[in-house]
Design a protein around this motif. Structure first.
Motif, PDB file in Angstrom:
ATOM      1  N   PHE A   1     -42.168  74.184 -75.557  1.00  0.00           N
ATOM      2  CA  PHE A   1     -42.058  73.655 -76.924  1.00  0.00           C
ATOM      3  C   PHE A   1     -43.163  72.782 -77.296  1.00  0.00           C
ATOM      4  O   PHE A   1     -43.957  72.739 -78.185  1.00  0.00           O
ATOM      5  CB  PHE A   1     -40.566  73.144 -77.146  1.00  0.00           C
ATOM      6  N   LEU A   2     -43.322  71.756 -76.299  1.00  0.00           N
ATOM      7  CA  LEU A   2     -44.258  70.660 -76.253  1.00  0.00           C
ATOM      8  C   LEU A   2     -45.751  70.978 -76.503  1.00  0.00           C
ATOM      9  O   LEU A   2     -46.519  70.659 -77.299  1.00  0.00           O
ATOM     10  CB  LEU A   2     -44.113  69.527 -75.472  1.00  0.00           C
ATOM     11  N   THR A   3     -46.031  72.348 -75.814  1.00  0.00           N
ATOM     12  CA  THR A   3     -47.216  72.933 -75.793  1.00  0.00           C
ATOM     13  C   THR A   3     -47.684  73.427 -77.091  1.00  0.00           C
ATOM     14  O   THR A   3     -48.559  73.043 -77.880  1.00  0.00           O
ATOM     15  CB  THR A   3     -47.392  73.960 -74.477  1.00  0.00           C
ATOM     16  N   GLY A   4     -46.599  73.961 -77.719  1.00  0.00           N
ATOM     17  CA  GLY A   4     -46.963  74.645 -79.297  1.00  0.00           C
ATOM     18  C   GLY A   4     -46.852  73.490 -80.062  1.00  0.00           C
ATOM     19  O   GLY A   4     -47.798  73.607 -81.110  1.00  0.00           O
ATOM     20  N   VAL A   5     -46.166  72.354 -79.898  1.00  0.00           N
ATOM     21  CA  VAL A   5     -46.426  71.237 -81.052  1.00  0.00           C
ATOM     22  C   VAL A   5     -47.768  70.686 -80.829  1.00  0.00           C
ATOM     23  O   VAL A   5     -48.553  70.624 -81.810  1.00  0.00           O
ATOM     24  CB  VAL A   5     -45.245  70.140 -80.680  1.00  0.00           C
ATOM     25  N   VAL A   6     -48.268  70.317 -79.539  1.00  0.00           N
ATOM     26  CA  VAL A   6     -49.602  69.807 -79.289  1.00  0.00           C
ATOM     27  C   VAL A   6     -50.617  70.726 -80.012  1.00  0.00           C
ATOM     28  O   VAL A   6     -51.505  70.419 -80.618  1.00  0.00           O
ATOM     29  CB  VAL A   6     -49.831  69.458 -77.892  1.00  0.00           C
ATOM     30  N   LEU A   7     -50.463  72.212 -79.633  1.00  0.00           N
ATOM     31  CA  LEU A   7     -51.773  73.166 -80.171  1.00  0.00           C
ATOM     32  C   LEU A   7     -51.511  73.072 -81.572  1.00  0.00           C
ATOM     33  O   LEU A   7     -52.480  73.519 -82.146  1.00  0.00           O
ATOM     34  CB  LEU A   7     -51.262  74.398 -79.653  1.00  0.00           C
ATOM     35  N   ALA A   8     -50.213  72.850 -82.243  1.00  0.00           N
ATOM     36  CA  ALA A   8     -50.182  73.050 -83.694  1.00  0.00           C
ATOM     37  C   ALA A   8     -50.581  71.600 -84.120  1.00  0.00           C
ATOM     38  O   ALA A   8     -51.441  72.163 -85.341  1.00  0.00           O
ATOM     39  CB  ALA A   8     -48.670  73.125 -84.158  1.00  0.00           C
ATOM     40  N   VAL A   9     -50.732  70.794 -83.749  1.00  0.00           N
ATOM     41  CA  VAL A   9     -51.570  69.618 -84.382  1.00  0.00           C
ATOM     42  C   VAL A   9     -53.068  69.754 -84.383  1.00  0.00           C
ATOM     43  O   VAL A   9     -53.772  69.399 -85.309  1.00  0.00           O
ATOM     44  CB  VAL A   9     -50.792  68.189 -83.518  1.00  0.00           C
ATOM     45  N   PHE A  10     -53.529  70.110 -83.027  1.00  0.00           N
ATOM     46  CA  PHE A  10     -54.876  70.502 -82.953  1.00  0.00           C
ATOM     47  C   PHE A  10     -55.309  71.507 -84.319  1.00  0.00           C
ATOM     48  O   PHE A  10     -56.364  71.125 -84.871  1.00  0.00           O
ATOM     49  CB  PHE A  10     -55.370  70.937 -81.725  1.00  0.00           C
ATOM     50  N   ALA A  11     -54.526  72.596 -84.325  1.00  0.00           N
ATOM     51  CA  ALA A  11     -55.173  73.418 -85.221  1.00  0.00           C
ATOM     52  C   ALA A  11     -54.948  73.004 -86.576  1.00  0.00           C
ATOM     53  O   ALA A  11     -55.574  73.478 -87.671  1.00  0.00           O
ATOM     54  CB  ALA A  11     -54.059  74.730 -85.308  1.00  0.00           C
ATOM     55  N   GLY A  12     -53.938  72.197 -86.907  1.00  0.00           N
ATOM     56  CA  GLY A  12     -53.676  71.453 -88.347  1.00  0.00           C
ATOM     57  C   GLY A  12     -54.936  70.516 -88.539  1.00  0.00           C
ATOM     58  O   GLY A  12     -55.233  70.422 -89.760  1.00  0.00           O
ATOM     59  N   LEU A  13     -55.127  69.753 -87.537  1.00  0.00           N
ATOM     60  CA  LEU A  13     -56.362  69.037 -87.834  1.00  0.00           C
ATOM     61  C   LEU A  13     -57.707  69.774 -87.907  1.00  0.00           C
ATOM     62  O   LEU A  13     -58.566  69.254 -88.867  1.00  0.00           O
ATOM     63  CB  LEU A  13     -56.635  68.126 -86.580  1.00  0.00           C
ATOM     64  N   ASP A  14     -57.541  70.891 -87.486  1.00  0.00           N
ATOM     65  CA  ASP A  14     -58.932  71.656 -87.810  1.00  0.00           C
ATOM     66  C   ASP A  14     -58.685  72.476 -89.194  1.00  0.00           C
ATOM     67  O   ASP A  14     -59.619  73.248 -89.451  1.00  0.00           O
ATOM     68  CB  ASP A  14     -59.010  72.507 -86.496  1.00  0.00           C
ATOM     69  N   GLY A  15     -57.713  72.058 -89.550  1.00  0.00           N
ATOM     70  CA  GLY A  15     -57.492  72.694 -91.094  1.00  0.00           C
ATOM     71  C   GLY A  15     -56.792  74.254 -91.236  1.00  0.00           C
ATOM     72  O   GLY A  15     -56.818  75.038 -92.211  1.00  0.00           O
ATOM     73  N   ARG A  16     -56.275  74.645 -89.816  1.00  0.00           N
ATOM     74  CA  ARG A  16     -55.668  76.208 -89.750  1.00  0.00           C
ATOM     75  C   ARG A  16     -54.466  75.878 -89.828  1.00  0.00           C
ATOM     76  O   ARG A  16     -53.670  76.007 -88.799  1.00  0.00           O
ATOM     77  CB  ARG A  16     -56.187  76.657 -88.314  1.00  0.00           C
ATOM     78  N   LEU A  17     -53.974  75.800 -90.893  1.00  0.00           N
ATOM     79  CA  LEU A  17     -52.321  75.495 -91.189  1.00  0.00           C
ATOM     80  C   LEU A  17     -51.562  76.664 -90.862  1.00  0.00           C
ATOM     81  O   LEU A  17     -50.246  76.452 -89.943  1.00  0.00           O
ATOM     82  CB  LEU A  17     -51.696  75.168 -92.735  1.00  0.00           C
ATOM     83  N   TRP A  18     -51.886  77.899 -90.887  1.00  0.00           N
ATOM     84  CA  TRP A  18     -51.232  79.248 -90.431  1.00  0.00           C
ATOM     85  C   TRP A  18     -51.154  79.073 -89.026  1.00  0.00           C
ATOM     86  O   TRP A  18     -50.119  79.576 -88.636  1.00  0.00           O
ATOM     87  CB  TRP A  18     -51.664  80.551 -91.313  1.00  0.00           C
ATOM     88  N   GLY A  19     -52.480  78.878 -88.461  1.00  0.00           N
ATOM     89  CA  GLY A  19     -52.541  78.929 -86.848  1.00  0.00           C
ATOM     90  C   GLY A  19     -51.430  77.643 -86.482  1.00  0.00           C
ATOM     91  O   GLY A  19     -50.867  77.858 -85.401  1.00  0.00           O
ATOM     92  N   ALA A  20     -51.277  76.584 -87.054  1.00  0.00           N
ATOM     93  CA  ALA A  20     -50.352  75.571 -86.458  1.00  0.00           C
ATOM     94  C   ALA A  20     -49.071  76.080 -86.774  1.00  0.00           C
ATOM     95  O   ALA A  20     -48.191  75.895 -85.813  1.00  0.00           O
ATOM     96  CB  ALA A  20     -50.624  74.263 -87.551  1.00  0.00           C
ATOM     97  N   GLY A  21     -48.688  76.638 -87.746  1.00  0.00           N
ATOM     98  CA  GLY A  21     -47.434  77.191 -87.936  1.00  0.00           C
ATOM     99  C   GLY A  21     -46.943  78.556 -86.794  1.00  0.00           C
ATOM    100  O   GLY A  21     -46.092  78.458 -86.284  1.00  0.00           O
ATOM    101  N   GLY A  22     -48.051  79.260 -86.328  1.00  0.00           N
ATOM    102  CA  GLY A  22     -47.965  80.230 -85.388  1.00  0.00           C
ATOM    103  C   GLY A  22     -47.867  79.502 -83.974  1.00  0.00           C
ATOM    104  O   GLY A  22     -46.790  80.103 -83.233  1.00  0.00           O
ATOM    105  N   PHE A  23     -48.572  78.576 -83.794  1.00  0.00           N
ATOM    106  CA  PHE A  23     -48.332  77.756 -82.412  1.00  0.00           C
ATOM    107  C   PHE A  23     -46.948  77.139 -82.402  1.00  0.00           C
ATOM    108  O   PHE A  23     -46.240  77.037 -81.251  1.00  0.00           O
ATOM    109  CB  PHE A  23     -49.289  76.876 -82.231  1.00  0.00           C
ATOM    110  N   LEU A  24     -46.254  76.871 -83.519  1.00  0.00           N
ATOM    111  CA  LEU A  24     -44.961  75.924 -83.305  1.00  0.00           C
ATOM    112  C   LEU A  24     -43.949  77.155 -83.202  1.00  0.00           C
ATOM    113  O   LEU A  24     -43.024  77.020 -82.537  1.00  0.00           O
ATOM    114  CB  LEU A  24     -44.544  75.525 -84.876  1.00  0.00           C
ATOM    115  N   VAL A  25     -43.994  78.242 -83.612  1.00  0.00           N
ATOM    116  CA  VAL A  25     -42.940  79.578 -83.511  1.00  0.00           C
ATOM    117  C   VAL A  25     -43.364  79.873 -82.045  1.00  0.00           C
ATOM    118  O   VAL A  25     -42.286  80.202 -81.427  1.00  0.00           O
ATOM    119  CB  VAL A  25     -43.523  80.500 -84.589  1.00  0.00           C
ATOM    120  N   ALA A  26     -44.572  80.091 -81.591  1.00  0.00           N
ATOM    121  CA  ALA A  26     -44.939  80.516 -80.314  1.00  0.00           C
ATOM    122  C   ALA A  26     -44.130  79.507 -79.036  1.00  0.00           C
ATOM    123  O   ALA A  26     -43.687  79.724 -78.246  1.00  0.00           O
ATOM    124  CB  ALA A  26     -46.214  80.472 -79.943  1.00  0.00           C
TER     125      ALA A  26
END
Length: 199
Positions: A13-38
């Motif tokens: 779960f924490l890995t998904g959250v951290v990757l989601a934050v990085f993706a969100g900071l990169d402007g990839r909001l759908w990617g952030a959602g994908g990492f959260l779900v993963a």
């Protein structure tokens, strides 16, 4: 045993959250959602293993479908291969580089070397982007939650990405801004990107 599973689930779960934050900071909001779900799917798989492998368990197919949808949307919204304005700007930049080479330009030897590198990169950029798009689309469709997180970690640790075609334009513009005035009139968003980078 339960504590180990709980710890592993929390790690997913924490890995998904951290990757989601990085993706969100990169402007990839759908990617952030994908990492959260993963992250949630990986956590649920470990903690609820007995239920998760049951074909009748409703959470598994929902999370799997959500992961696929988020991942596919991320590919289609973040890929350079289908960014028409970027492709058009790259084409104009290549045309300008050819014009400068044929007609000569007031560039230093160092700038000429940079322009030569730019031409090589820009000539292959579209093909590279298309290959990357196909690979990313296949990952979006076929990777499950665990491999999605592993791929995300691998990408995050890959270090600096290689310079892209328009990165060379930005470098050359630092000393030869007048050469790009007409190109920037056609592609005003380039100036917006430059002002954003400067802040």
């Amino acid at each position: 045993m339960w504590r180990i599973r709980l710890a592993m689930g929390l790690a997913f779960f924490l890995t998904g959250v951290v990757l989601a934050v990085f993706a969100g900071l990169d402007g990839r909001l759908w990617g952030a959602g994908g990492f959260l779900v993963a992250g949630v799917a990986g956590s649920a798989t470990v903690i609820l293993w007995e239920s998760y492998i049951d074909p009748m368990f409703w959470l598994a197919p929902i999370l799997g479908a959500a992961l696929t949808i988020f991942s596919v949307l991320d590919v289609f919204t973040s890929s350079h291969a289908i960014n028409s304005k970027e492709i058009a700007a790259q084409d104009d930049f290549v045309s300008l580089l050819i014009h400068l080479e044929v007609n000569g330009s007031p560039m230093s030897a160092q700038e000429r070397a940079l322009a030569a590198k730019a031409f090589k990169v820009c000539s292959l950029q579209t093909s590279y982007d298309q290959l990357e798009f196909v690979g990313s689309a296949q990952k979006a469709i076929y990777l499950g939650s665990t491999l999605t997180l592993v791929d995300g970690i691998n990408s995050a640790m890959a270090g600096e990405r290689p310079l892209r075609c328009l990165d060379y334009y930005r470098e050359l513009r630092k000393t030869q801004a007048p050469l790009f005035a007409r190109m920037e009139q056609r592609h005003s968003w380039l100036l917006e990107d430059l002002s954003t980078d400067a802040q």
